[in-house]
Design a protein around this motif. Structure first.
Motif, PDB file in Angstrom:
ATOM      1  N   LYS A   1       0.843  -1.196   0.000  1.00 20.16           N
ATOM      2  CA  LYS A   1       0.000   0.000   0.000  1.00 20.16           C
ATOM      3  C   LYS A   1       0.878   1.246   0.000  1.00 20.16           C
ATOM      4  N   LEU A   2       0.316   2.332  -0.521  1.00 20.16           N
ATOM      5  CA  LEU A   2       1.017   3.610  -0.528  1.00 20.16           C
ATOM      6  C   LEU A   2       0.982   4.216   0.873  1.00 20.16           C
ATOM      7  N   THR A   3       2.086   4.814   1.280  1.00 19.90           N
ATOM      8  CA  THR A   3       2.131   5.479   2.589  1.00 19.90           C
ATOM      9  C   THR A   3       1.654   6.923   2.497  1.00 19.90           C
ATOM     10  N   GLY A   4       1.595   7.471   1.307  1.00 20.59           N
ATOM     11  CA  GLY A   4       1.240   8.881   1.119  1.00 20.59           C
ATOM     12  C   GLY A   4       2.454   9.772   1.008  1.00 20.59           C
ATOM     13  N   SER A   5       3.616   9.240   1.322  1.00 24.27           N
ATOM     14  CA  SER A   5       4.863  10.007   1.224  1.00 24.27           C
ATOM     15  C   SER A   5       5.525   9.774  -0.124  1.00 24.27           C
ATOM     16  N   LYS A   6       6.404  10.689  -0.505  1.00 28.18           N
ATOM     17  CA  LYS A   6       7.140  10.579  -1.760  1.00 28.18           C
ATOM     18  C   LYS A   6       8.605  10.917  -1.530  1.00 28.18           C
ATOM     19  N   THR A   7       9.447  10.471  -2.434  1.00 26.52           N
ATOM     20  CA  THR A   7      10.857  10.842  -2.399  1.00 26.52           C
ATOM     21  C   THR A   7      11.013  12.239  -2.988  1.00 26.52           C
ATOM     22  N   ALA A   8      12.230  12.770  -2.904  1.00 24.02           N
ATOM     23  CA  ALA A   8      12.501  14.098  -3.463  1.00 24.02           C
ATOM     24  C   ALA A   8      12.272  14.128  -4.970  1.00 24.02           C
ATOM     25  N   ALA A   9      12.415  12.953  -5.606  1.00 24.71           N
ATOM     26  CA  ALA A   9      12.198  12.870  -7.053  1.00 24.71           C
ATOM     27  C   ALA A   9      10.734  12.647  -7.401  1.00 24.71           C
ATOM     28  N   GLY A  10       9.848  12.576  -6.367  1.00 23.50           N
ATOM     29  CA  GLY A  10       8.433  12.399  -6.624  1.00 23.50           C
ATOM     30  C   GLY A  10       7.985  10.960  -6.712  1.00 23.50           C
TER      31      GLY A  10
END
Length: 700
Positions: free
Chosen positions: A468-477
């Motif tokens: 599942k997605l955590t809702g967070s992203k890396t700096a690159a999106g």
């Protein structure tokens, strides 16, 4: 040629029973104007035959049975049944050819023990039983051999096999020359003569044959000589041991009845065994609506008749079946019976057209039962929905220029069908590359997989229902994901393969970077590999005329056809020349299609500001200009993102990944595309005229 990069997506594996290409690798389209069969007639399907370079599938003997009685008869017109086989009874059929008679034994176990020693060799053993003065004698043979010379070679091997052969016996070559001890008015009279001859120590058997008027006849034949000299010796033996018989050389085609005692070498099981005798002999096993089961052909049951003959020294088994009944099994073998009616009708018309276009392509047969022609698995593939589709379109074919079209098809064209130049370089104006966006219907029930990078640098695939997605992203999106259950397997490819271990685990609370999301590898899209240089070089052997390098460090698709399929591939800058472009499938370890890209997971290519490109391996670092200035980027573990925003990880893996779409040669009709079009409301004629150009659908 310049080609735009594609973003590859995947689907679930091909459904059970749904088979690929109507033509196997290496097939070519029949030129326009070739003869074709009559749609109202029967079709001849080779199940076993040695047709030289065209087709070879042979077996020493076949085992037949049916739930209802069937008959054996001569193929001559008006022939009466020679033998009636009761329902549920097994019989065996083989050729009356050259064999090695290894030994005789009074004990079945003695013969079976010797047979087991020969079972793994090319000299296939066979045990026959014969009654002699009220006692059963077991005779062990090897063969059948195509010639006397081949039998002599077999004899040499048998002698060296270390068998316990009685001192008073010597293995010898036997053949298909016999003496007739007369024709009898009934089987009972023949049995009396047979018992008299065997009591005198002679080998003799009943033989069923057709008279000149087609009537059923029975004779008794003596001896099994390999040549005329041996036959003279048999005649002398008869004169001495049974002078009351006047014998002559047997010349008529016949079915020699022997007793098979070698169905299973673990326990004695007997069955009637008929030897097809005569160089031009042809006999038929004629069944009922229940069909006849051919045990050696995966226990499949076939409608129509089974023609039994000698072809090139091997037993040929040809299924002679009404064309429309043949199609019941073909359509059922090619697509799922649950598909929409219009899809089944389109498949029926295409399969009928293909079959009728073949003429006598295989000399003694119109088609074969494999994907070299069309999948044909007998009655077991039939279903009411398929029978209805075939019957509804009875006689309808695809026509162009007054000729029946060889309507080739494949399982899934991967979104766009192939141009003839990308497959076998021929096909005329009937075939052209057309969109087949409905191929994605194969993905309807497919799960997607996340391509993830774990915290320890390992990368692989996790199925979406475990992530599942955590809702967070890396700096690159890029999305951050976590597991929804304990010990989620990270697979090397987006598919579960029981023989391949997971490359890592992910647990709830542990994060990973989602680099991409793809469908499960299947018939619409797939990922194969990575294949090492050694694996690719081994697969390329004999499939390219190019001189192969000692090692492949660079492998690229350098030219593509109209649909984007590979038509030129270079290794280390040198083109790999193949006979025709579709051969790249087999050249690279049996790829599903030629609609592919090649990716080296251990390297990436950088485009510089000056337009120059450089390939960076996992063991190197590269200087990159970032927002904070110039920095050095390590090789292995580096995440690179292409112009299409697709990301991947540079790994330490050597070799090459093949990332592709489609399953089959891609020419003509795409079966999954047909289903998708039918789901969208197109009728079968519209579907066929989409995939085949400049054609009409007519009733022959």
């Amino acid at each position: 040629m310049k080609h735009t990069k594609r973003k590859w997506r995947g689907v679930a594996p091909l459904s059970k029973g749904l088979l690929a290409a109507a033509l196997a690798v290496g097939s070519f389209l029949i030129p326009a104007g070739a003869s074709h069969a009559d749609s109202n007639s029967t079709i001849r399907v080779a199940l076993y035959a040695d047709i030289g370079s065209k087709y070879k599938s042979t077996v020493p003997a076949v085992t037949l049975q049916s739930t209802q009685s069937f008959t054996l008869l001569s193929d001559q017109a008006g022939s009466a049944p020679l033998v009636s086989v009761p329902g549920q009874k097994q019989i065996r059929i083989s050729l009356d050819g050259y064999r090695v008679k290894v030994m005789e034994a009074s004990s079945w176990q003695t013969a079976a023990d010797a047979a087991k020693k020969l079972q793994s060799t090319s000299d296939k053993p066979q045990i026959f039983a014969i009654s002699r003065n009220g006692a059963t004698v077991y005779q062990l043979y090897t063969g059948v051999y195509a010639s006397e010379a081949a039998a002599k070679d077999g004899l040499t091997r048998v002698v060296k096999a270390g068998l316990s052969i009685p001192a008073d016996q010597t293995p010898a070559v036997k053949g298909n020359k016999h003496l007739s001890a007369g024709r009898y008015s009934s089987e009972q009279e023949a049995d009396v003569a047979l018992n008299s001859l065997t009591a005198a120590g002679l080998d003799a058997w009943k033989v069923f044959l057709a008279g000149n008027d087609g009537s059923a006849q029975v004779e008794v034949w003596v001896g099994e000589a390999a040549n005329d000299s041996d036959l003279t010796a048999v005649q002398a033996a008869v004169s001495t041991a049974a002078p009351q018989f006047t014998v002559s050389v047997a010349t008529s085609p016949g079915l020699i009845l022997r007793k098979d005692a070698g169905l299973d070498f673990s326990s004695e099981t007997q069955a009637d065994h008929y030897l097809v005798s005569g160089s031009n002999a042809k006999f038929l096993a004629a069944g009922s609506e229940a069909g006849i089961q051919l045990v050696e052909r995966s226990k499949r049951t076939y409608r129509g008749n089974l023609e039994l003959s000698n072809l090139s020294g091997s037993l040929a088994v040809i299924n002679v079946v009404p064309l429309e009944q043949y199609l019941y099994a073909v359509v059922g073998g090619e697509v799922s019976s649950s598909w929409p009616e219009e899809a089944l009708k389109a498949q029926a018309v295409a399969a009928r057209s293909y079959a009728l276009s073949q003429g006598n392509r295989f000399d003694v047969a119109n088609v074969v039962d494999t994907t070299l022609s069309q999948v044909y698995n007998g009655i077991g593939s039939e279903a009411p929905s398929i029978i209805k589709a075939v019957d509804t379109t009875a006689g309808e074919v695809v026509m162009s220029g007054g000729k029946v079209v060889e309507a080739v098809f494949s399982s899934n064209s991967g979104g766009v069908t192939a141009d003839p130049s990308e497959v076998w370089a021929n096909g005329g104006d009937v075939f052209a590359s057309v969109p087949s966006v409905e191929d994605v219907s194969a993905a309807a029930a497919a799960k997607k997989w996340y391509y993830v990078l774990l915290a320890n640098g390992t990368s692989g695939y996790a199925r979406e229902d475990n992530i599942k997605l955590t809702g967070s992203k890396t700096a690159a999106g890029l999305d951050i994901v976590t597991a929804t259950t304990k010990d989620v397997n990270i697979r090397p490819l987006p598919v579960i393969e029981s023989s391949v271990s997971a490359v890592g685990k992910l647990n709830p609370g542990e994060n990973a970077v989602a680099l991409d999301k793809v469908y499960e590898s299947g018939s619409y899209s797939w990922i194969k590999g990575p294949y090492t240089s050694a694996e690719l070089l081994k697969s390329l052997q004999g499939k390219t005329t190019s001189t192969l390098p000692s090692s492949i460090s660079n492998l690229q698709v350098t030219q593509r056809g109209p649909s984007g399929r590979a038509i030129q591939v270079k290794a280390n800058g040198q083109a790999l020349n193949v006979k025709y472009p579709d051969m790249f499938r087999s050249a690279f370890n049996g790829l599903p299609s030629t609609l592919f890209d090649i990716v080296a997971p251990g390297s990436y290519t950088v485009l510089g500001a000056d337009g120059a490109t450089a390939t960076i391996s996992s063991s190197q670092s590269a200087g990159v200009l970032s927002a904070s200035g110039k920095v050095n980027v390590n090789g292995s573990g580096t995440v690179v993102m292409g112009g299409d925003s697709a990301a991947r990880v540079i790994t330490n893996s050597s070799g090459f990944l093949f990332i592709g779409q489609g399953n089959g040669h891609g020419l003509g009709m795409s079966q999954w595309g047909v289903k998708g079009m039918a789901d969208s409301g197109y009728d079968y004629k519209q579907i066929l005229q989409h995939y085949y150009k400049n054609v009409t659908i007519v009733k022959e």
